[in-house]
Design an enzyme around this catalytic site. Structure first.
Site, mmCIF file in Angstrom:
data_model
loop_
_atom_site.group_PDB
_atom_site.id
_atom_site.type_symbol
_atom_site.label_atom_id
_atom_site.label_comp_id
_atom_site.label_asym_id
_atom_site.label_seq_id
_atom_site.Cartn_x
_atom_site.Cartn_y
_atom_site.Cartn_z
ATOM 1 N N SER A 126 5.763 -9.621 0.895
ATOM 2 C CA SER A 126 4.375 -9.270 0.609
ATOM 3 C C SER A 126 4.333 -8.601 -0.780
ATOM 4 O O SER A 126 5.122 -8.947 -1.651
ATOM 5 C CB SER A 126 3.858 -8.368 1.721
ATOM 6 N N HIS A 127 3.435 -7.647 -0.976
ATOM 7 C CA HIS A 127 3.268 -7.075 -2.323
ATOM 8 C C HIS A 127 4.561 -6.449 -2.859
ATOM 9 O O HIS A 127 4.964 -6.697 -3.998
ATOM 10 C CB HIS A 127 2.156 -6.021 -2.313
ATOM 11 N N GLY A 128 5.200 -5.608 -2.022
ATOM 12 C CA GLY A 128 6.402 -4.923 -2.495
ATOM 13 C C GLY A 128 7.533 -5.897 -2.778
ATOM 14 O O GLY A 128 8.238 -5.779 -3.795
ATOM 15 N N SER A 170 11.016 -3.915 1.954
ATOM 16 C CA SER A 170 9.555 -3.838 1.851
ATOM 17 C C SER A 170 8.998 -4.476 3.123
ATOM 18 O O SER A 170 8.254 -5.455 3.089
ATOM 19 C CB SER A 170 9.042 -4.553 0.604
ATOM 20 N N ARG A 201 3.236 -2.102 -5.326
ATOM 21 C CA ARG A 201 3.608 -2.774 -6.592
ATOM 22 C C ARG A 201 4.188 -1.783 -7.595
ATOM 23 O O ARG A 201 5.170 -2.085 -8.271
ATOM 24 C CB ARG A 201 2.394 -3.502 -7.174
ATOM 25 N N ASP A 229 -15.439 5.137 16.266
ATOM 26 C CA ASP A 229 -14.395 5.909 15.577
ATOM 27 C C ASP A 229 -14.470 7.337 16.061
ATOM 28 O O ASP A 229 -15.552 7.871 16.313
ATOM 29 C CB ASP A 229 -14.611 5.865 14.059
ATOM 30 N N SER A 246 -3.672 -10.019 2.695
ATOM 31 C CA SER A 246 -4.715 -9.458 3.576
ATOM 32 C C SER A 246 -5.852 -8.826 2.787
ATOM 33 O O SER A 246 -6.984 -8.767 3.264
ATOM 34 C CB SER A 246 -4.102 -8.423 4.520
ATOM 35 N N CYS A 247 -5.541 -8.355 1.573
ATOM 36 C CA CYS A 247 -6.588 -7.760 0.726
ATOM 37 C C CYS A 247 -7.717 -8.767 0.479
ATOM 38 O O CYS A 247 -8.857 -8.375 0.222
ATOM 39 C CB CYS A 247 -6.016 -7.329 -0.621
ATOM 40 N N ALA A 283 -1.183 3.395 2.421
ATOM 41 C CA ALA A 283 -0.953 1.970 2.648
ATOM 42 C C ALA A 283 -1.819 1.152 1.695
ATOM 43 O O ALA A 283 -2.898 0.693 2.042
ATOM 44 C CB ALA A 283 -1.258 1.621 4.104
ATOM 45 N N ARG A 315 -4.798 -8.281 10.162
ATOM 46 C CA ARG A 315 -3.773 -8.250 9.113
ATOM 47 C C ARG A 315 -3.009 -9.566 9.169
ATOM 48 O O ARG A 315 -2.613 -10.000 10.252
ATOM 49 C CB ARG A 315 -2.810 -7.083 9.338
ATOM 50 N N TYR A 329 -11.390 8.647 3.089
ATOM 51 C CA TYR A 329 -11.572 8.300 1.671
ATOM 52 C C TYR A 329 -12.756 9.008 1.034
ATOM 53 O O TYR A 329 -12.759 9.305 -0.147
ATOM 54 C CB TYR A 329 -11.766 6.786 1.506
ATOM 55 N N ASP A 360 4.267 -0.034 2.238
ATOM 56 C CA ASP A 360 3.606 0.705 3.320
ATOM 57 C C ASP A 360 4.596 1.384 4.265
ATOM 58 O O ASP A 360 4.220 2.305 4.989
ATOM 59 C CB ASP A 360 2.746 -0.257 4.156
HETATM 60 C C1 LIG Z 1 -7.470 -6.368 5.812
HETATM 61 C C2 LIG Z 1 -6.674 -5.637 4.763
HETATM 62 C C3 LIG Z 1 -7.221 -5.438 3.513
HETATM 63 C C4 LIG Z 1 -6.509 -4.743 2.543
HETATM 64 N N1 LIG Z 1 -7.079 -4.578 1.313
HETATM 65 C C5 LIG Z 1 -6.385 -3.928 0.338
HETATM 66 C C6 LIG Z 1 -6.936 -3.795 -0.965
HETATM 67 O O1 LIG Z 1 -8.047 -4.265 -1.259
HETATM 68 N N2 LIG Z 1 -6.201 -3.117 -1.896
HETATM 69 C C7 LIG Z 1 -4.969 -2.599 -1.626
HETATM 70 O O2 LIG Z 1 -4.355 -2.009 -2.515
HETATM 71 N N3 LIG Z 1 -4.415 -2.746 -0.398
HETATM 72 C C8 LIG Z 1 -5.084 -3.385 0.581
HETATM 73 N N4 LIG Z 1 -4.515 -3.550 1.821
HETATM 74 C C9 LIG Z 1 -3.181 -2.983 2.076
HETATM 75 C C10 LIG Z 1 -2.089 -3.928 1.577
HETATM 76 O O3 LIG Z 1 -2.231 -5.177 2.201
HETATM 77 C C11 LIG Z 1 -0.734 -3.328 1.888
HETATM 78 O O4 LIG Z 1 -0.661 -2.060 1.285
HETATM 79 C C12 LIG Z 1 0.401 -4.193 1.341
HETATM 80 O O5 LIG Z 1 0.353 -5.458 1.937
HETATM 81 C C13 LIG Z 1 1.746 -3.546 1.612
HETATM 82 O O6 LIG Z 1 2.762 -4.398 1.188
HETATM 83 P P1 LIG Z 1 4.242 -4.276 1.738
HETATM 84 O O7 LIG Z 1 5.093 -5.063 0.820
HETATM 85 O O8 LIG Z 1 4.580 -2.857 1.982
HETATM 86 O O9 LIG Z 1 4.258 -4.906 3.197
HETATM 87 P P2 LIG Z 1 3.395 -5.796 4.172
HETATM 88 O O10 LIG Z 1 2.214 -6.405 3.503
HETATM 89 O O11 LIG Z 1 3.169 -5.009 5.395
HETATM 90 O O12 LIG Z 1 4.396 -6.980 4.484
HETATM 91 C C14 LIG Z 1 5.677 -6.767 4.992
HETATM 92 C C15 LIG Z 1 6.331 -8.111 5.160
HETATM 93 O O13 LIG Z 1 7.660 -7.917 5.571
HETATM 94 C C16 LIG Z 1 8.004 -8.867 6.566
HETATM 95 N N5 LIG Z 1 9.092 -8.290 7.362
HETATM 96 C C17 LIG Z 1 9.072 -7.159 8.107
HETATM 97 N N6 LIG Z 1 10.272 -6.925 8.656
HETATM 98 C C18 LIG Z 1 11.075 -7.933 8.253
HETATM 99 C C19 LIG Z 1 12.447 -8.241 8.482
HETATM 100 N N7 LIG Z 1 13.211 -7.459 9.241
HETATM 101 N N8 LIG Z 1 12.968 -9.373 7.920
HETATM 102 C C20 LIG Z 1 12.179 -10.157 7.116
HETATM 103 N N9 LIG Z 1 10.890 -9.907 6.887
HETATM 104 C C21 LIG Z 1 10.340 -8.810 7.425
HETATM 105 C C22 LIG Z 1 6.709 -9.028 7.354
HETATM 106 O O14 LIG Z 1 6.682 -10.260 8.049
HETATM 107 C C23 LIG Z 1 5.662 -8.957 6.240
HETATM 108 O O15 LIG Z 1 5.343 -10.197 5.713
HETATM 109 C C24 LIG Z 1 -5.210 -4.251 2.817
HETATM 110 C C25 LIG Z 1 -4.639 -4.470 4.090
HETATM 111 C C26 LIG Z 1 -5.357 -5.159 5.044
HETATM 112 C C27 LIG Z 1 -4.737 -5.386 6.389
#
Ligand SMILES: Cc1cc2nc3c(=O)[nH]c(=O)nc-3n(C[C@H](O)[C@H](O)[C@H](O)COP(=O)(O)OP(=O)(O)OC[C@H]3O[C@@H](n4cnc5c(N)ncnc54)[C@H](O)[C@@H]3O)c2cc1C
Length: 453
Positions: free
Chosen positions: A9-11, A110, A304, A179, A41-42, A298, A132, A188, A282
């Site tokens: 994902s993002h990270g 990540s 990023r 809520d 998901s954003c 989160a 999500r 926020y 996150d």
């Molecule tokens: C509806 C919604 C809207 C959002 N809007 C915004 C926005 O407008 N702006 C903003 O800044 N943020 C927004 N966010 C938050 C943003 O999506 C998260 O902060 C971001 O996705 C975090 O990225 P991440 O890399 O930490 O992990 P995640 O996005 O949680 O992804 C983690 C990934 O790791 C994979 N994974 C987990 N464990 C394993 C493993 N053991 N082996 C292999 N793969 C694994 C998962 O399958 C997943 O794909 C939103 C979130 C949602 C749900």
């Protein structure tokens, strides 16, 4: 250097791109458990509202985007175990069930979070949804266009819950948000701005059941209603739960130290307790810069920035700077309103036990003679009571003001005071703002002055 990244994902995306484009001699492999790389998901609200080309375009990257930079990306590959001593990971290919071992010099976690389900009776009923990822996006899209779905209950009035509520309300459903907080977006926005958001939600047909906790989902196989702790029963053909997240870190227990709530414990350099293993996104508590303390934030923007920092310091035995932290800046539209929030607010100040002062300015965005497109604007500033250092800000208007949130974020990072912001040089053009920018005016107001507009 052989780097393995867990999660696409993002990270994970940022880690791979940074390592492959800004630094030399890195071999990068990304393992992702999910079957699709890498739904954003954003962008889900835009997709559900029909404002995206198509669902599978709502993504951070395609595998080939990273592969053409020299990296490798594997979907349906779950990292199940880490051996920090041997610098090995165990990977399960979810498509065929086979398991294999891979080695790394450095490992970046990540693995993100999963939306939390509420442990109440009936939470396994059909049509109790989360919001999500791509699978839920698909299911939510189907329900949005299903005429049988008349009543939608959204649990949680945070960003995600508000996005869900708006989507379904615009889709003609009867939407109720439940809520336990007394106002929407309580994490926020402070009450002065939150009440404006509450009013606009109500005016747009969203029912607000605030100050209540969900105690049960009722139904036989499918959910039919949601019961709250005070005995209220809300009809529901669909429930969307947006009530917090749980880090995907169960599999890391005993390998790296975890904090309360399951977050991966990191040091100021985003290193975990195990050598050569880093964590971003996150699943960690990031340094919340204006508070000088870690906090769960989160946001993709946080993930990023953390990944960029880790890529920079990965090869260093002792990094020459620690991760500078983030301000937790975010923005959202709620029907006709736009809002941005950054840094310390009433909610996190209380949570983190911070001593802050605050001030709200409410006025018109442009000179009073402007009749066409001159909406109200609210600016809230949070600052240190003695030094006047700016610690946070929120802004809300029907005008296009969200970029001011980024300006306040810069003011926080630059350690600016109210006095600095009161005279900061911003443009004036009556087509956009007042003789002084609303940020100048907000700071002047906080200083007890009567702004000359
Ligand atoms: C509806 C919604 C809207 C959002 N809007 C915004 C926005 O407008 N702006 C903003 O800044 N943020 C927004 N966010 C938050 C943003 O999506 C998260 O902060 C971001 O996705 C975090 O990225 P991440 O890399 O930490 O992990 P995640 O996005 O949680 O992804 C983690 C990934 O790791 C994979 N994974 C987990 N464990 C394993 C493993 N053991 N082996 C292999 N793969 C694994 C998962 O399958 C997943 O794909 C939103 C979130 C949602 C749900």
């Amino acid at each position: 250097m052989k780097v393995i990244v867990v999660g696409a994902s993002h990270g994970g995306h940022e880690s791979a791109v940074e390592l492959l484009t800004r630094y030399e001699n890195n071999e990068v492999t990304v393992y992702e458990a999910g079957d699709f790389i890498s739904f954003m998901s954003c962008g889900m609200e835009l997709y559900l509202e029909g404002k995206a080309t198509q669902r599978d375009d709502v993504r951070n990257f395609k595998p080939e985007d990273v592969e053409k930079l020299g990296g490798q990306v594997y979907s349906q590959h779950q990292v199940t175990k880490i051996d920090p001593d041997k610098h090995e990971v165990e990977v399960k290919n979810l498509a065929n069930g086979e398991t294999f071992t891979d080695t790394y010099d450095k490992l970046i976690l990540s693995s993100g979070v999963t939306p939390t389900t509420i442990p109440v009776p009936g939470n396994d009923l059909k049509n109790v949804f989360l919001m999500r990822g791509r699978d839920w996006a698909t299911k939510l899209h189907d329900k949005l266009h299903d005429d049988q779905v008349k009543n939608v209950v959204v649990v949680g009035a945070g960003y995600i819950g508000i996005e869900a509520a708006e989507v379904f309300a615009k889709g003609g459903k009867n939407v109720t948000i439940v809520d336990r907080n007394q106002q929407p977006l309580a994490n926020y926005l402070d009450p002065q701005l939150g009440e404006v958001v509450a009013k606009t939600l109500s005016e747009n047909g969203v029912n607000l059941d605030l100050g209540r906790t969900v105690s049960e989902y009722q139904g036989t196989t499918e959910v039919q209603s949601v019961k709250t702790d005070d005995g209220c029963e809300l009809p529901a053909d669909l429930v969307v739960v947006a009530a917090g997240v749980t880090p995907n870190t169960d599999w890391l227990k005993g390998t790296v130290d975890l904090e309360e709530g399951g977050f991966i414990k990191t040091d100021p350099y985003l290193r975990t307790s195990a050598p050569d293993i880093y964590a971003v996104g996150d699943a960690i508590k990031s340094l919340f810069a204006p508070a000088g303390k870690p906090a769960p934030i989160a946001l993709a923007s946080a993930a990023r920035r953390q990944a960029r920092y880790v890529a920079e310091t990965l090869a260093m035995t002792k990094p020459d700077r620690s991760f500078p932290g983030i301000n937790g800046s975010s923005a959202l539209s709620v029907f006709d309103y736009h809002l941005a929030s950054t840094g310390v607010n009433a909610h996190n100040a209380e949570l983190l036990n911070l001593d802050v002062a605050e001030s709200v300015y409410h006025g018109k965005l442009r000179p009073n003679f402007v009749t066409d497109g001159n909406p109200d604007v609210w600016v809230k500033l949070t600052y240190h009571p003695e030094s006047h250092q700016i610690l946070g800000g929120q802004i809300l208007s029907k005008g296009a003001i969200t970029a001011h949130g980024n300006t306040i974020s810069l003011a926080i990072t630059a350690h600016m005071t109210l006095e600095n912001l009161a005279e900061a040089d911003f443009f004036f053009q009556p087509g956009f703002d007042r003789q002084w920018s609303v940020l100048n005016i907000a700071a002047q107001t906080a200083l007890g002055e009567t702004p000359a507009v």
